[in-house]
Design a protein around this motif. Structure first.
Motif, short mmCIF file in Angstrom:
data_model
loop_
_atom_site.label_atom_id
_atom_site.label_comp_id
_atom_site.label_asym_id
_atom_site.label_seq_id
_atom_site.Cartn_x
_atom_site.Cartn_y
_atom_site.Cartn_z
N THR A 118 14.21 34.75 72.52
CA THR A 118 13.23 33.84 73.15
C THR A 118 12.10 33.47 72.21
O THR A 118 11.20 32.74 72.60
CB THR A 118 12.61 34.50 74.41
OG1 THR A 118 12.11 35.79 74.03
CG2 THR A 118 13.64 34.70 75.50
N GLY A 120 6.18 35.59 72.09
CA GLY A 120 4.84 35.52 71.53
C GLY A 120 4.05 36.77 71.85
O GLY A 120 4.51 37.87 71.58
N GLY A 169 -0.84 36.16 68.62
CA GLY A 169 -0.29 34.95 68.01
C GLY A 169 -1.20 34.24 67.03
O GLY A 169 -0.78 33.81 65.96
N ARG A 185 9.26 34.64 65.38
CA ARG A 185 9.94 33.96 64.27
C ARG A 185 9.31 34.29 62.93
O ARG A 185 9.99 34.25 61.90
CB ARG A 185 9.95 32.44 64.49
CG ARG A 185 8.69 31.72 64.09
CD ARG A 185 8.92 30.23 63.95
NE ARG A 185 9.25 29.62 65.23
CZ ARG A 185 8.34 29.24 66.13
NH1 ARG A 185 7.05 29.40 65.89
NH2 ARG A 185 8.71 28.71 67.26
N ASP A 186 8.02 34.59 62.93
CA ASP A 186 7.33 34.87 61.68
C ASP A 186 7.65 36.27 61.14
O ASP A 186 7.22 36.63 60.05
CB ASP A 186 5.82 34.72 61.90
CG ASP A 186 5.46 33.32 62.37
OD1 ASP A 186 5.88 32.37 61.69
OD2 ASP A 186 4.82 33.16 63.42
N ASP A 223 17.82 26.93 57.36
CA ASP A 223 17.12 28.08 57.93
C ASP A 223 17.73 28.49 59.27
O ASP A 223 17.17 28.25 60.33
CB ASP A 223 15.64 27.73 58.09
CG ASP A 223 14.79 28.96 58.38
OD1 ASP A 223 15.39 30.02 58.69
OD2 ASP A 223 13.56 28.88 58.29
N LEU A 224 18.91 29.10 59.20
CA LEU A 224 19.61 29.48 60.43
C LEU A 224 18.88 30.59 61.18
O LEU A 224 18.97 30.68 62.40
CB LEU A 224 21.04 29.94 60.10
CG LEU A 224 21.91 28.93 59.36
CD1 LEU A 224 23.34 29.45 59.25
CD2 LEU A 224 21.90 27.58 60.05
N ARG A 244 15.63 31.02 61.77
CA ARG A 244 14.65 30.52 62.74
C ARG A 244 15.31 29.62 63.77
O ARG A 244 14.75 29.41 64.84
CB ARG A 244 13.51 29.80 62.03
CG ARG A 244 12.47 30.75 61.44
CD ARG A 244 12.91 31.20 60.08
NE ARG A 244 12.15 32.30 59.53
CZ ARG A 244 12.41 32.82 58.32
NH1 ARG A 244 13.40 32.35 57.59
NH2 ARG A 244 11.72 33.81 57.86
N LEU A 245 16.49 29.10 63.45
CA LEU A 245 17.20 28.29 64.44
C LEU A 245 17.77 29.20 65.53
O LEU A 245 17.70 28.88 66.73
CB LEU A 245 18.31 27.50 63.76
CG LEU A 245 19.10 26.52 64.60
CD1 LEU A 245 18.19 25.52 65.29
CD2 LEU A 245 20.15 25.80 63.77
N GLY A 270 14.84 32.08 69.23
CA GLY A 270 14.42 31.18 70.29
C GLY A 270 15.54 30.34 70.87
O GLY A 270 15.29 29.47 71.69
N SER A 271 16.79 30.59 70.45
CA SER A 271 17.89 29.76 70.95
C SER A 271 18.50 30.34 72.23
O SER A 271 19.46 29.82 72.76
CB SER A 271 18.96 29.58 69.88
OG SER A 271 19.61 30.80 69.60
N GLU A 320 5.78 30.18 75.00
CA GLU A 320 6.41 31.43 74.59
C GLU A 320 7.46 31.95 75.56
O GLU A 320 8.17 32.89 75.23
CB GLU A 320 5.35 32.51 74.34
CG GLU A 320 4.45 32.77 75.54
CD GLU A 320 3.36 33.81 75.25
OE1 GLU A 320 3.18 34.18 74.08
OE2 GLU A 320 2.69 34.25 76.21
#
Lengths: 462, 462
Positions: B150, B153, B157, B164-165, B194-195, B197-198, B201-202, B419
């Motif tokens: 997801t 967050g 933040g 992701r960071d 950039d898989l 970060r793809l 959250g998917s 988030e």
């Protein structure tokens, strides 16, 4: 393409951006046939200078209809031949789309067109007491769009991250000619797949970025650096680990091997001692007291790890000079021979010393001069080979050596490119790192953005 | 699916993971028919508990052959119905793949299986003097795989970013059954798209993550908070801007509107004053002196912005209690009525006051109780509606109100989800934010990862 078809294409390009913004003369085609990567060159058919999103969209539509490659380009400072138009076609030079549209201090963001030079952005936000952290080596000439296209890194990676960590929003033209907008002035956004970071580092193969929203941070009040000389890179590497284990996240943590130190001292005369095996430059930013404390902590750690000599910058000018010496490494190496090949194999930071040992061994075996410097905190090494390409067999030796260097980086859990990108230069190493299923996935993703395969074809995802 | 086909599917699932790790009883199907999102529910056909990547791969292959949906699930704490198996099929519960594989202090990374609870990871790294910054509200029960799915967050933040960071590497099973590895223990890596970060959250629609490499940072030595009461949220919002303009990047910057303050005080009796229009909680971490200085700076700013009262935590216990009060907002609101709907519209931080005004106006017009709290530094608001669903027409009013709230967020340059994610709950708002070309692009990307459309179908990219 027939001469007639070509003439018709040129005509339509002129209709889109104005005749004065299309170049098809040999001089221009020569200039745009290469970027900062040695040994790669191919001319485009035309160079276009669009003024805005609508023109970019029209050019992409025209390219789609005629099956013409479109290669987007910022300042052409990239080091992977990502902007060499290997299959010809149209180079889309973004130099007219170079406006800083907004600095929004309340939301800590800047909005810019892609052709804005990185240094102009950095200066403008600095004047507002803010910092745009990514600082690639080429930042005085590179553009912010090029930085996003390559997900540029720089000297602040360890503490601040890289370009992708500062990209909050974009407008982009897909290979279909459609315009999408992703993100915006929001720090948190999980609506849909993360297209922002996917476009970041995609080297112009997925979409043409036409506007960017970038995250800024408050500028630290102070910054200073120190130097530590070690007998060996292994010892310097141990100090890097100990600094981090001590709870310090330094703003700067750079290393030079002995080849680089000797070369830069011979060139710049910065007063570096040349009898050491490695030089570590450590720095911190923040409030004045934190900077002082952290520098002293790092100095103490280096000393207790057996550094030959440790010295803190006495003043801002001293800090400036030390950093200038670091930045002079590449130009000073470049003076040694007609050709300089700068690479960026990256390993987990605990493996840096091991990696440099392997590079040294490989260089000796191939009888090449390879100096290695880089970002110690990131494990991001820049093995730099200087060579005379006229010498028979020299380039073949370089090829073999780098093939072994990249294999070594992968064997140590690293990557064939930490920050320079894949372009044409790293293409043959990519499959070794990613494997065939992932390569096929890249091709399917490329097709999702650019079904006609017109955006920078023959590169990533091809 | 016929009964025979279903029986055969169950048989094959049992052969893959062992009979004791497949549940098809009504009790289990009921438990896995929902997550933490109210009003969404649909049972799966079976629940599987794989022990490793090979088993996940076999299940995905089986699902591909039989056209069966596969919905991956961590602890089911998500608030967008992203793990509700709306089309039935197999729920892949990752609770057995819950090992912390490694804490690598030299490289500042942790390697974990996706089922590891977030709090366990946080505690384990804290014992090594390190910090894993993302801290979603559900972190005591949520899993790290769910956090990545997801792009969770949390309260840190603004200063530290989101999940992701901190994602450096992963192993994942595509919808094709192929296994890919992305990234690793390297801070910089630009080899390929950039898989990482793809996938982050998917929401389980692109791949099933089977292993994660996460970035850690040195744990700050100290942390403390302060409180400021304001007449209005507009004034609190102005102070947020002034704090950032003053060069401070606070570790905590939370706000509560008057509804939330009164409700939490009535529930938890934390000693909050209930006569103010808004409460701002500000905090900083770092070395002891920096924390002290920054808190005093923020207190000064709030006072000069006209805060009714400003108070710094007197001790660690005081800090703890103030944060507990903040965390008690949701449970205290939930006590007011049988149903609590927690949302997360997000706007540029400069628009927070404006957004809260609109929410207040919308709530009054629909005669609903909506308390709003959230992450002021991120512009991430949690308008929370408490309602009795038995009351005729109540749910329709809630629906209308939130539709207006999300429209307002978009009109202010924000997002329908900061988030919590899209899942089923935000599906109808997504196209309004992204537009049809981007929605079509999401579908093409989904197809690139999962051509058979078996991974969490009917959600993102469907």
């Amino acid at each position: 393409m027939t001469n007639n078809a070509m003439a018709s294409l040129f005509e339509q390009l002129r209709a889109i951006v104005g005749a004065e913004h299309v170049r098809t003369d040999l001089g221009a085609l020569e200039v745009y046939s290469r970027d900062a990567t040695p040994l790669f060159q191919h001319p485009p058919s035309a160079v276009c200078f669009p003024s805005g999103t609508t023109e970019v969209q029209s050019i992409v539509n025209l390219a789609g209809e005629t099956g013409t490659p479109v290669v987007v380009r910022g300042a052409g400072t990239n080091l992977s031949a990502a902007t060499v138009p290997q299959l010809g076609g149209i180079v889309l030079a973004m130099s007219r789309m170079n406006r800083l549209l907004e600095i929004d201090t309340a939301n800590l963001v800047a909005v810019a067109q892609p052709g804005l030079p990185t240094a102009e952005l950095a200066d403008a936000v600095a004047a507002n007491g803010l910092l745009y952290p990514p600082d690639p080596g080429s930042r005085t000439t590179s553009t912010i769009g090029g930085n996003v296209g390559t997900c540029a890194g720089g000297l602040r990676g360890l503490k601040y991250g890289v370009t992708r960590d500062y990209l909050l929003g974009c407008e982009a033209v897909l290979g279909t000619g459609e315009v999408i907008r992703c993100g915006g002035k929001v720090v948190k956004d999980v609506a849909g797949f993360d297209l922002l970071r996917l476009v970041c580092g995609s080297e112009g193969t997925l979409a043409i970025i036409t506007e960017l929203t970038l995250r800024l941070v408050p500028a630290p009040a102070a910054y200073a650096v120190g130097l530590a000389y070690f007998e060996s890179l292994a010892e310097a590497g141990a100090s890097v680990s100990h600094v981090l284990a001590d709870g310090i996240l330094p703003a700067t943590l750079e290393f030079l091997d002995s080849t680089c130190v000797r070369t830069v001292e011979g060139y710049a005369g910065a007063g570096l001692r040349t009898d050491a095996g490695a030089l570590l430059i450590f720095g911190q930013d923040g409030d004045v007291r934190t900077v002082q404390i952290d520098l002293e902590r790092m100095a103490r750690i280096c000393r207790s790890d057996g550094a030959i000599e440790v010295r803190l910058a006495a003043c801002d000018l001293d800090t400036h000079n030390i950093l200038e010496a670091r930045r002079a490494v590449l130009p000073s190496l470049a003076r040694l021979a007609p050709l300089t090949i700068l690479e960026d194999a990256t390993v987990p930071r605990s493996r840096i010393a091991e990696m440099v040992d392997r590079i040294t061994e490989i260089a000796e075996r191939h009888q090449l001069v390879i100096g290695t410097f880089g970002h110690a905190g990131d494990g991001n090494l820049h093995p730099t080979c200087v060579v005379d390409p006229q010498q028979p067999g020299a380039l073949e030796e370089v090829d073999h050596a780098f093939e072994e260097i990249f294999a070594a980086a992968l064997a140590l859990g690293g990557t064939v490119t930490g920050e320079h990108g894949v372009g044409l230069a790293k293409q043959k190493f990519l499959a070794k790192q990613l494997g065939e299923p992932q390569m096929a996935l890249l091709r399917r993703i490329k097709a999702a953005f650019d079904p006609g395969a017109i955006l920078n074809p023959g590169k990533l995802g091809s």
